[in-house]
Design an enzyme around this catalytic site. Structure first.
Site, PDB file in Angstrom:
ATOM      1  N   GLY A   1     -40.669 -15.509  16.381  1.00  0.00           N
ATOM      2  CA  GLY A   1     -39.217 -15.191  16.830  1.00  0.00           C
ATOM      3  C   GLY A   1     -37.956 -16.230  17.866  1.00  0.00           C
ATOM      4  CB  THR A   2     -39.171 -19.473  19.262  1.00  0.00           C
ATOM      5  OG1 THR A   2     -39.874 -18.860  20.146  1.00  0.00           O
ATOM      6  CG2 THR A   2     -38.456 -20.488  20.403  1.00  0.00           C
TER       7      THR A   2
ATOM      8  CG  HIS B   1     -27.742 -23.849  28.675  1.00  0.00           C
ATOM      9  ND1 HIS B   1     -29.233 -23.496  28.616  1.00  0.00           N
ATOM     10  CD2 HIS B   1     -27.784 -24.564  29.227  1.00  0.00           C
ATOM     11  CE1 HIS B   1     -29.162 -24.522  28.250  1.00  0.00           C
ATOM     12  NE2 HIS B   1     -29.215 -25.011  28.857  1.00  0.00           N
ATOM     13  N   PRO B   2     -27.266 -21.461  26.885  1.00  0.00           N
ATOM     14  CG  PRO B   2     -27.915 -22.114  24.769  1.00  0.00           C
ATOM     15  CD  PRO B   2     -26.762 -22.373  26.078  1.00  0.00           C
TER      16      PRO B   2
ATOM     17  CB  SER C   1     -39.978 -14.996  27.305  1.00  0.00           C
ATOM     18  OG  SER C   1     -40.954 -15.310  26.081  1.00  0.00           O
TER      19      SER C   1
ATOM     20  CB  THR D   1     -57.960  22.304 -11.123  1.00  0.00           C
ATOM     21  OG1 THR D   1     -58.598  23.368 -11.533  1.00  0.00           O
ATOM     22  CG2 THR D   1     -57.582  22.954 -10.162  1.00  0.00           C
ATOM     23  CG  HIS D   2     -59.735  18.336 -12.752  1.00  0.00           C
ATOM     24  ND1 HIS D   2     -60.635  16.732 -12.546  1.00  0.00           N
ATOM     25  CD2 HIS D   2     -60.781  19.322 -12.001  1.00  0.00           C
ATOM     26  CE1 HIS D   2     -61.727  17.647 -10.974  1.00  0.00           C
ATOM     27  NE2 HIS D   2     -61.258  19.119 -11.244  1.00  0.00           N
TER      28      HIS D   2
ATOM     29  CB  SER E   1     -33.521   6.298 -25.078  1.00  0.00           C
ATOM     30  OG  SER E   1     -33.733   5.614 -26.148  1.00  0.00           O
TER      31      SER E   1
ATOM     32  CE  LYS F   1     -37.760   9.888 -24.358  1.00  0.00           C
ATOM     33  NZ  LYS F   1     -37.596   9.517 -22.373  1.00  0.00           N
ATOM     34  CB  VAL F   2     -32.294  14.004 -20.172  1.00  0.00           C
ATOM     35  CG1 VAL F   2     -31.967  13.867 -18.421  1.00  0.00           C
ATOM     36  CG2 VAL F   2     -30.413  13.847 -20.391  1.00  0.00           C
ATOM     37  CG  ASN F   3     -35.407   8.695 -19.713  1.00  0.00           C
ATOM     38  OD1 ASN F   3     -36.646   9.448 -21.123  1.00  0.00           O
ATOM     39  ND2 ASN F   3     -35.382   7.314 -19.828  1.00  0.00           N
TER      40      ASN F   3
ATOM     41  CD  GLU G   1     -38.288   7.503 -15.093  1.00  0.00           C
ATOM     42  OE1 GLU G   1     -39.328   7.682 -16.451  1.00  0.00           O
ATOM     43  OE2 GLU G   1     -37.435   6.587 -14.922  1.00  0.00           O
TER      44      GLU G   1
END
Length: 458
Positions: free
Chosen positions: A102-103, A128-129, A138, A186-187, A317, A323-325, A330
């Site tokens: 990042g100099t 001077h910078p 630094s 479950t599963h 859609s 249609k409503v998503n 998402e």
């Protein structure tokens, strides 16, 4: 042919270079612009602000210690405070993918502040910078310190409050939905009954645990290595500089920044951004789980689970009318997928720490700060446009619960596992409820009726 009036001549140790007349930056920044036309992305406002904080603090301390003339220090301080306010953001132009460590970014700040400070002081003396703006500093100590300052402010003021609001809203839903009985799963198959509020309480506590972990990460980010200079040896510093500049940063940010326990460890590694990014990755993983659950629970509305209804935020859609998503869910999943990728990028860049510094700091800074901002925006949107508007469909919850084959679990203590399994399998084969099979087999006693009552199983 470009008009000479649009440019001025600047020079550095490599020689002369043309710089746009209106630019507040100088030769080294211009070389970076020409050398690194990579992404068009610069480090964000919060990082530039942190650079300004460091430059202003350093000028004040250098004046106090007698190494910088008061009139020069006052002009540098004013210019740096204008950087803090965002007045010169358009002149911070170095690409994220720049020279290592990042100099160029540090010189961009030094040059902008030097030119503006020279304007402020007038023609009496050239600021001077390097000699004046970068005095006692630094790139190697200021860049990671600026990252810690920027990330700490964003975590404290933006992301943690957003996570807190999400936790609060999930807990409200947990409390509201606690009376509602439903089938657990479950599963993705039938599980024993539970309360919808219990399901949401799990989401709320998961988010709360991440909140606590990020608070722990924040405490570690409060370490800043200002005064380490090139490699941690504090070369060219006046005695007392380090505690004074850290106190000045604390005053300007109202955050409890402190010296590192070991300056060399701070200079050599990007440890805290790496650790904090791991927490952000875990947050992303949990958010994907929660939002995926909500998509399943709201699926349908006629051909899915439909146990909850999400607020409708836009048509879903271009071909299927009405249609409503689950758009907000998402979006959140997409953001979280990006965060998981970002964590890998930071981990890979962290491996670039060699000997006394890490040369990938600009990319780490961009990726880390962008992750915090992305998650803050996504979580706030998720909370306000989705979670707060969720409604339960109690009749559908009741229907699935009563149809669940897992109710047979309540019969194991009285009929035994094997008999209960046969009842469950028969109910599945004949597409009947557990209650129906018990009646068919003459087993529908008061005891067995109580055993499969969902209220008694929760």
């Amino acid at each position: 042919m470009t008009s000479q009036k649009q440019y001025r001549m600047e020079n550095d140790t490599l020689g002369n270079i043309m710089v746009p007349t209106t630019a507040y930056y100088g030769a080294q920044t211009q070389r970076a612009v020409e050398n690194f036309p990579i992404s068009g992305i610069v480090l964000p406002r919060e990082f530039i602000k942190a650079q300004g904080i460091i430059k202003a603090a350093a000028s004040s301390v250098n004046v106090e210690l007698g190494t910088l003339k008061p009139e020069l220090g006052a002009a540098i301080k004013q210019a740096a405070e204008e950087v803090i306010e965002g007045k010169w953001d358009a002149h911070f132009v170095v690409d994220v993918y720049q020279a290592g460590a990042g100099t160029s970014q540090n010189m961009n700040a030094n040059e902008v502040i030097a030119k503006r400070a020279t304007e402020i002081i007038g023609a009496s003396e050239q600021i001077h910078p390097n000699d004046h703006v970068n005095m006692s500093q630094s790139t190697n100590d200021t860049f990671p310190s600026a990252l810690h300052i920027a990330a700490s402010e964003n975590l404290k003021q933006e992301l943690l409050p957003a996570i807190g609001r999400l936790h609060e809203e999930l807990q409200k839903k947990a409390d509201t939905f606690m009376p509602v009985l439903k089938a657990g799963r479950t599963h993705l198959h039938d599980g024993v009954p539970m309360r919808l509020g219990q399901e949401f309480s799990g989401y709320a506590e998961t988010i709360h645990m991440i909140y606590q972990q990020l608070e722990h990460n924040l405490q570690a980010l409060y370490e800043i290595g200002l005064g380490g200079n090139a490699i941690g040896t504090s070369v060219n510093l006046q005695p007392g500089y380090i505690p004074k500049i850290i106190e000045e940063v604390r005053r300007r940010t109202n955050l409890p920044f402190r010296q590192p326990s070991n300056m060399f460890a701070f200079m050599q590694n990007m440890s805290e951004p790496i650790r904090c990014m791991l927490t952000l990755k875990e947050l992303a993983i949990h958010l994907i789980k929660i939002t995926s659950d909500l998509r399943l629970l709201s699926s349908g509305p006629r051909t899915g689970l439909a146990e909850i209804t999400l607020p409708a935020v836009q048509p879903g859609s271009t071909i299927m009318p009405g249609k409503v998503n689950p758009a907000i869910l998402e979006m959140t999943h997409m953001v979280c997928s990006q965060i998981i990728g970002y964590e890998t990028a930071i981990a890979t860049a962290g491996m670039a720490s060699q000997l006394e510094i890490n040369v990938m700091m600009p990319m780490i800074a961009h990726t880390f700060l962008h992750s915090i901002n992305l998650l803050t925006n996504a979580i706030d949107t998720l909370t306000t446009k989705c979670i707060s508007g969720i409604h339960v469909n109690e009749e559908i919850c009741k229907k699935w619960m009563e149809a669940s084959l897992s109710l047979v679990t309540g019969l194991s203590p009285t009929l035994g596992y094997d008999m209960a399994s046969q009842i469950g399998m028969k109910a599945d084969e004949e597409y009947k409820t557990i209650k129906d099979i018990l009646k068919d087999q003459g087993l529908f006693t008061e005891e067995n009726q109580q055993a499969i009552d969902p209220k008694g199983m929760v």
